[in-house]
Design a protein around this motif. Structure first.
Motif, PDB file in Angstrom:
ATOM      1  N   GLU A  48      11.065  13.413   2.473  1.00  0.00           N
ATOM      2  CA  GLU A  48       9.884  13.804   3.268  1.00  0.00           C
ATOM      3  C   GLU A  48      10.194  13.845   4.750  1.00  0.00           C
ATOM      4  N   LEU A  49      10.902  12.800   5.240  1.00  0.00           N
ATOM      5  CA  LEU A  49      11.251  12.754   6.668  1.00  0.00           C
ATOM      6  C   LEU A  49      12.178  13.895   7.056  1.00  0.00           C
ATOM      7  N   GLU A  50      13.126  14.202   6.164  1.00  0.00           N
ATOM      8  CA  GLU A  50      14.045  15.297   6.472  1.00  0.00           C
ATOM      9  C   GLU A  50      13.296  16.613   6.601  1.00  0.00           C
ATOM     10  N   LYS A  51      12.331  16.834   5.726  1.00  0.00           N
ATOM     11  CA  LYS A  51      11.529  18.054   5.821  1.00  0.00           C
ATOM     12  C   LYS A  51      10.759  18.109   7.132  1.00  0.00           C
ATOM     13  N   GLU A  52      10.120  16.973   7.463  1.00  0.00           N
ATOM     14  CA  GLU A  52       9.318  16.927   8.686  1.00  0.00           C
ATOM     15  C   GLU A  52      10.188  17.134   9.929  1.00  0.00           C
ATOM     16  N   ILE A  53      11.358  16.500   9.946  1.00  0.00           N
ATOM     17  CA  ILE A  53      12.254  16.627  11.108  1.00  0.00           C
ATOM     18  C   ILE A  53      12.787  18.047  11.213  1.00  0.00           C
ATOM     19  N   LEU A  54      13.098  18.643  10.055  1.00  0.00           N
ATOM     20  CA  LEU A  54      13.603  20.010  10.085  1.00  0.00           C
ATOM     21  C   LEU A  54      12.584  20.973  10.665  1.00  0.00           C
ATOM     22  N   LEU A  55      11.322  20.720  10.362  1.00  0.00           N
ATOM     23  CA  LEU A  55      10.280  21.580  10.928  1.00  0.00           C
ATOM     24  C   LEU A  55      10.213  21.452  12.449  1.00  0.00           C
ATOM     25  N   LEU A  56      10.509  20.243  12.964  1.00  0.00           N
ATOM     26  CA  LEU A  56      10.457  20.015  14.416  1.00  0.00           C
ATOM     27  C   LEU A  56      11.772  20.370  15.101  1.00  0.00           C
TER      28      LEU A  56
END
Length: 380
Positions: A48-56
């Motif tokens: 989940e964190l990787e997805k969120e960070i990738l979006l940012l």
């Protein structure tokens, strides 16, 4: 006294070690379960964190490596469930030849095993010497009775003698004729004829032996023009197998399959095998023989537009049964969990009642170890 104290201390120590050992084992099991739960939670949170960070920030996390899988599109198609049984072929008409009377000693046999027998064919000749002697005696008595009656009738016509004497003479003639009729019928019984047409499947009698019609010591005629497939069905299918149920009869020895229907379905459960009897009429075919082994498939369930999957793709977790499908998200292919409700299983095909539909892309290879949302690819 000291030895008793030492034994008591030793026993106490052993009990303490066992208790500590049990306590330690339970502690380690609990710790392992906790770590596994933490691992799953951690991996999910990492994803989940990787997805969120990738979006940012697309440069913050190294690109995820996709896992190679094999997929197939799902489509609706007819699905049929069969009950697979082993049975055999039997003749509808099997006749054990019996004598019309008490039987007797065999003097001649006119048939051998494997012969084609027509109805009315003479099969055996039994000893008739005694009956012939009795018949000759009865014929002599009849001639004598007729002579007496003729004499008595001539006297009666001349008004000599009584009516009782005439009637008695006539009765003696009638009795002698009836006795001859009985003996002639008994003589005919020494000829044993076939009552049905067919094949002389067994001829277990020899000249000089006594023929009584016993199946173990006689003649069996099988009519192969009408055959049937028979099998025993487990009792748990009692409500699913009925007269008229479609049946495939496969004869592996001659590599032929016949489509027929259940013509007889027994209602009595065999207490030993916990099964009931069924039979299906077979079409006429010269290659079919009684007692051939038959693989019998009884159709007990069919759906015209079912969704099916290979049974090995079904997985289980704490929430129940699921499969993994490939879903395109933002141009990337990812594995997604799909909870499913299953139906019937036949062979390798498992029916799915809920959770999948036509057009879904099922992962059929490489699904082991995939987690929900993992990046996948179908080519290197």
């Amino acid at each position: 006294m000291q030895t008793g104290i030492q034994q008591l201390l030793l026993s106490s120590s052993l009990l303490l070690l066992v208790a500590c050992g049990g306590s330690l084992l339970e502690k380690k099991k609990a710790e392992l379960a906790s770590l596994k739960e933490t691992k799953v939670t951690t991996e999910t949170r990492i994803a989940e964190l990787e997805k969120e960070i990738l979006l940012l920030d697309s440069t913050a996390i190294p690109p995820e490596k996709p896992k190679l899988v094999v997929t197939t599109p799902l489509s609706s198609a007819p699905f049929t469930h069969y009950i697979d049984l082993q049975g055999k072929i039997e003749a509808q008409n099997i006749s054990y030849v019996t004598p019309r009377g008490m039987g007797g000693q065999v003097r001649a046999i006119y048939v051998k095993q494997g012969d084609v027998v027509s109805k009315g064919k003479l099969l055996l000749k039994l000893d008739d010497a005694v009956i012939h002697q009795q018949l000759e005696t009865a014929k002599t008595q009849l001639d004598y009775a007729r002579n007496l009656y003729s004499r008595q009738k001539n006297l009666w016509d001349q008004n000599i003698g009584t009516e009782v004497q005439l009637i008695t003479a006539k009765n003696n003639v009638d009795q002698a004729e009836r006795q001859i009729g009985i003996l002639e019928e008994q003589l005919a019984m020494t000829n044993v004829y076939a009552q049905v047409s067919g094949i002389a499947d067994e001829v277990n009698i020899k000249v000089g032996e006594t023929f009584t019609g016993s199946p173990m010591n006689g003649i069996r005629i099988v009519n192969t023009s009408e055959l049937k497939a028979v099998a025993q069905v487990p009792e748990n299918y009692l409500e699913r197998v009925k007269v008229g149920s479609p049946v495939k009869v496969i004869l592996p020895d001659i590599s032929k399959t016949f489509n027929t229907k259940v013509s007889v379905s027994g209602k009595l459960i065999d207490p030993n095998s916990r099964s009931f009897y069924i039979e299906s009429k077979m079409p006429t075919d010269k290659q079919i023989r009684p007692n051939q082994i038959a693989n019998i498939r009884i159709e007990d369930y069919t759906v015209n537009d079912a969704i099916t999957i290979p049974v090995n793709t079904l997985q289980n977790d704490e929430k129940g049964k699921f499969v993994l499908v490939a879903v395109n998200e933002n141009g990337k292919l990812r594995a997604k969990k799909r909870p499913v409700e299953t139906g019937e299983l036949y062979g390798n095909e498992l029916e799915i009642h809920k959770g999948l539909q036509a057009g879904d892309i099922l992962i059929i290879e490489g699904f082991q170890g995939l987690y929900d949302g993992q990046l996948i690819t179908t080519s290197l």
